[in-house]
Motif scaffolding. Structure first.
Motif, PDB file in Angstrom:
ATOM      1  N   SER A 195       0.678  -1.108   0.170  1.00 24.92           N
ATOM      2  CA  SER A 195       0.148  -0.084  -0.029  1.00 24.92           C
ATOM      3  C   SER A 195       0.809   1.208  -0.063  1.00 24.92           C
ATOM      4  CB  SER A 195      -1.057   0.056   1.240  1.00 24.92           C
ATOM      5  OG  SER A 195      -1.709   1.180   1.065  1.00 24.92           O
ATOM      6  N   PHE A 196       2.025   1.243   0.686  1.00 26.59           N
ATOM      7  CA  PHE A 196       2.785   2.377   0.784  1.00 26.59           C
ATOM      8  C   PHE A 196       3.618   2.455  -0.550  1.00 26.59           C
ATOM      9  CE2 PHE A 196       7.079   4.105   1.708  1.00 26.59           C
ATOM     10  CZ  PHE A 196       6.813   5.218   1.969  1.00 26.59           C
ATOM     11  N   TYR A 197       4.098   1.550  -1.067  1.00 28.90           N
ATOM     12  CA  TYR A 197       4.897   1.726  -1.996  1.00 28.90           C
ATOM     13  C   TYR A 197       4.079   1.891  -3.562  1.00 28.90           C
ATOM     14  CZ  TYR A 197       9.037   0.797   0.264  1.00 28.90           C
ATOM     15  OH  TYR A 197      10.189   0.938   1.155  1.00 28.90           O
ATOM     16  N   GLY A 198       2.765   1.450  -3.365  1.00 23.53           N
ATOM     17  CA  GLY A 198       1.860   1.875  -4.331  1.00 23.53           C
ATOM     18  C   GLY A 198       1.404   3.407  -4.263  1.00 23.53           C
ATOM     19  N   TYR A 199       1.319   3.833  -3.149  1.00 23.77           N
ATOM     20  CA  TYR A 199       1.037   5.468  -3.087  1.00 23.77           C
ATOM     21  C   TYR A 199       2.333   6.186  -3.245  1.00 23.77           C
ATOM     22  CZ  TYR A 199      -0.467   9.540  -0.583  1.00 23.77           C
ATOM     23  OH  TYR A 199      -0.852  10.951  -0.604  1.00 23.77           O
ATOM     24  N   LYS A 200       3.452   5.737  -2.971  1.00 27.53           N
ATOM     25  CA  LYS A 200       4.509   6.581  -3.236  1.00 27.53           C
ATOM     26  C   LYS A 200       5.070   6.505  -4.766  1.00 27.53           C
ATOM     27  CE  LYS A 200       9.193   6.970  -1.367  1.00 27.53           C
ATOM     28  NZ  LYS A 200      10.110   6.296  -0.507  1.00 27.53           N
ATOM     29  N   LEU A 201       4.539   5.379  -5.394  1.00 30.26           N
ATOM     30  CA  LEU A 201       4.943   5.288  -6.842  1.00 30.26           C
ATOM     31  C   LEU A 201       4.081   6.197  -7.560  1.00 30.26           C
ATOM     32  CD1 LEU A 201       6.535   3.404  -8.861  1.00 30.26           C
ATOM     33  CD2 LEU A 201       4.219   2.157  -9.048  1.00 30.26           C
ATOM     34  N   THR A 202       2.877   6.754  -7.197  1.00 30.07           N
ATOM     35  CA  THR A 202       2.049   7.607  -7.891  1.00 30.07           C
ATOM     36  C   THR A 202       2.491   9.314  -7.694  1.00 30.07           C
ATOM     37  OG1 THR A 202       0.473   8.119  -6.015  1.00 30.07           O
ATOM     38  CG2 THR A 202      -0.003   6.264  -7.709  1.00 30.07           C
ATOM     39  N   LYS A 203       3.668   9.192  -6.816  1.00 27.19           N
ATOM     40  CA  LYS A 203       4.348  10.575  -6.573  1.00 27.19           C
ATOM     41  C   LYS A 203       3.299  11.477  -5.751  1.00 27.19           C
ATOM     42  CE  LYS A 203       7.848  10.655 -10.234  1.00 27.19           C
ATOM     43  NZ  LYS A 203       8.159   9.119  -9.840  1.00 27.19           N
ATOM     44  N   ALA A 204       2.072  10.965  -5.127  1.00 24.90           N
ATOM     45  CA  ALA A 204       1.167  11.783  -4.371  1.00 24.90           C
ATOM     46  C   ALA A 204       1.980  12.207  -3.335  1.00 24.90           C
ATOM     47  CB  ALA A 204       0.042  10.685  -3.779  1.00 24.90           C
ATOM     48  N   LYS A 205       1.457  13.426  -2.580  1.00 22.46           N
ATOM     49  CA  LYS A 205       1.695  14.082  -1.460  1.00 22.46           C
ATOM     50  C   LYS A 205       1.615  13.237  -0.233  1.00 22.46           C
ATOM     51  CE  LYS A 205       1.091  18.510   1.081  1.00 22.46           C
ATOM     52  NZ  LYS A 205       0.371  19.500   1.150  1.00 22.46           N
ATOM     53  N   ILE A 206       3.077  13.212   0.379  1.00 22.19           N
ATOM     54  CA  ILE A 206       3.142  12.491   1.458  1.00 22.19           C
ATOM     55  C   ILE A 206       3.149  13.377   2.728  1.00 22.19           C
ATOM     56  CG2 ILE A 206       4.676  11.071   2.951  1.00 22.19           C
ATOM     57  CD1 ILE A 206       5.723   9.919   0.483  1.00 22.19           C
ATOM     58  N   ASP A 207       1.708  13.298   3.481  1.00 18.83           N
ATOM     59  CA  ASP A 207       1.835  14.187   4.794  1.00 18.83           C
ATOM     60  C   ASP A 207       0.743  13.382   5.737  1.00 18.83           C
ATOM     61  OD1 ASP A 207      -0.887  13.972   3.624  1.00 18.83           O
ATOM     62  OD2 ASP A 207      -0.905  16.075   2.966  1.00 18.83           O
ATOM     63  N   LYS A 208       0.054  13.948   6.719  1.00 19.60           N
ATOM     64  CA  LYS A 208      -0.505  13.444   7.595  1.00 19.60           C
ATOM     65  C   LYS A 208      -1.566  12.514   7.233  1.00 19.60           C
ATOM     66  CE  LYS A 208       1.315  16.689  11.218  1.00 19.60           C
ATOM     67  NZ  LYS A 208       0.946  17.418  12.240  1.00 19.60           N
ATOM     68  N   LYS A 209      -2.048  12.681   6.168  1.00 23.76           N
ATOM     69  CA  LYS A 209      -3.126  11.981   5.552  1.00 23.76           C
ATOM     70  C   LYS A 209      -2.537  10.307   5.294  1.00 23.76           C
ATOM     71  CE  LYS A 209      -5.638  15.910   3.818  1.00 23.76           C
ATOM     72  NZ  LYS A 209      -5.835  16.691   2.592  1.00 23.76           N
ATOM     73  N   LEU A 210      -1.477  10.303   4.989  1.00 27.63           N
ATOM     74  CA  LEU A 210      -0.859   8.932   4.646  1.00 27.63           C
ATOM     75  C   LEU A 210      -1.025   8.016   5.341  1.00 27.63           C
ATOM     76  CD1 LEU A 210       0.582   7.434   2.228  1.00 27.63           C
ATOM     77  CD2 LEU A 210       2.838   8.008   3.642  1.00 27.63           C
ATOM     78  N   PRO A 211      -1.054   8.266   6.660  1.00 25.56           N
ATOM     79  CA  PRO A 211      -1.247   6.882   7.622  1.00 25.56           C
ATOM     80  C   PRO A 211      -2.860   6.429   7.433  1.00 25.56           C
ATOM     81  CG  PRO A 211       0.024   8.416   8.917  1.00 25.56           C
ATOM     82  CD  PRO A 211      -0.110   9.118   7.464  1.00 25.56           C
ATOM     83  N   VAL A 212      -3.725   7.458   7.567  1.00 30.61           N
ATOM     84  CA  VAL A 212      -5.021   7.021   7.303  1.00 30.61           C
ATOM     85  C   VAL A 212      -5.513   6.527   6.045  1.00 30.61           C
ATOM     86  CG1 VAL A 212      -7.560   8.242   6.949  1.00 30.61           C
ATOM     87  CG2 VAL A 212      -5.742   9.273   8.695  1.00 30.61           C
ATOM     88  N   ILE A 213      -4.773   6.816   4.961  1.00 26.58           N
ATOM     89  CA  ILE A 213      -4.936   6.198   3.681  1.00 26.58           C
ATOM     90  C   ILE A 213      -4.309   5.014   3.796  1.00 26.58           C
ATOM     91  CG2 ILE A 213      -3.892   6.138   1.053  1.00 26.58           C
ATOM     92  CD1 ILE A 213      -4.186   9.211   1.331  1.00 26.58           C
ATOM     93  N   LEU A 214      -3.124   4.656   4.281  1.00 22.01           N
ATOM     94  CA  LEU A 214      -2.621   3.201   4.340  1.00 22.01           C
ATOM     95  C   LEU A 214      -3.493   2.294   5.453  1.00 22.01           C
ATOM     96  CD1 LEU A 214       1.284   4.044   5.020  1.00 22.01           C
ATOM     97  CD2 LEU A 214       0.052   3.476   2.749  1.00 22.01           C
ATOM     98  N   SER A 215      -4.093   2.913   6.286  1.00 25.25           N
ATOM     99  CA  SER A 215      -4.974   2.088   7.010  1.00 25.25           C
ATOM    100  C   SER A 215      -6.352   1.510   6.602  1.00 25.25           C
ATOM    101  CB  SER A 215      -5.439   2.868   8.331  1.00 25.25           C
ATOM    102  OG  SER A 215      -4.240   3.375   9.087  1.00 25.25           O
TER     103      SER A 215
END
Length: 157
Positions: A49-69
């Motif tokens: 989930s993390f690397y799929g998110y990171k691959l899209t070059k989306a913004k990494i901020d405090k919303k990321l843990p919620v998205i991963l969950s």
């Protein structure tokens, strides 16, 4: 500019969900072919989930843990209640049918077994996510550049 950020978040969520489902493949294979559930493989779902998110070059901020969950939860739920039972049906030679899938849930033994495995998987996944959230929040607070953020770092306590 705000529209671009929103589009990146949407793309990031899609990437995280695809990554989580890809991360679930080893778990599915072990469950189906080894007839065992290794809850530790839930780590791969979160990593995917993390690397799929990171691959899209989306913004990494405090919303990321919620998205991963959320994406990990969705991946585990779909895997446990749809993919694994369908894989069992195909393995037994019954083919791919949603009618057979729904009839499986009429058997109490099957439903209890799948629910027990589901609860264990969710518990382990949320333990893993808890550690990752702490680590991510620490890196975000320290101002680590998005491309340098890691889920597991050596200096994480």
């Amino acid at each position: 500019m705000e529209e671009e950020v929103k589009n990146r978040y949407v793309l990031g969520v899609i990437g995280a969900l695809v990554g989580a489902l890809v991360g679930a493949v080893p778990w599915i294979l072990m469950y189906i072919f080894a007839n065992m559930m290794y809850a530790i493989l839930a780590i791969l779902i979160v990593l995917g989930s993390f690397y799929g998110y990171k691959l899209t070059k989306a913004k990494i901020d405090k919303k990321l843990p919620v998205i991963l969950s959320i994406t990990s939860f969705i991946s585990i739920t779909v895997t446990m209640f749809v993919i694994i039972p369908m894989a069992y049906l195909v393995q037994e030679g019954h083919g791919f049918s949603f009618e057979l899938l729904t009839s499986l849930y009429q058997y109490d033994e099957f439903t209890k077994a799948i629910m027990t495995d589901y609860v264990i998987s969710l518990l382990f996944c949320f333990i893993v996510i808890g550690g990752i959230i702490i680590n991510l929040n620490k890196q975000i607070r320290e101002g680590v550049d998005s491309k340098d953020i890691k889920l597991i770092s050596q200096n994480a306590s």
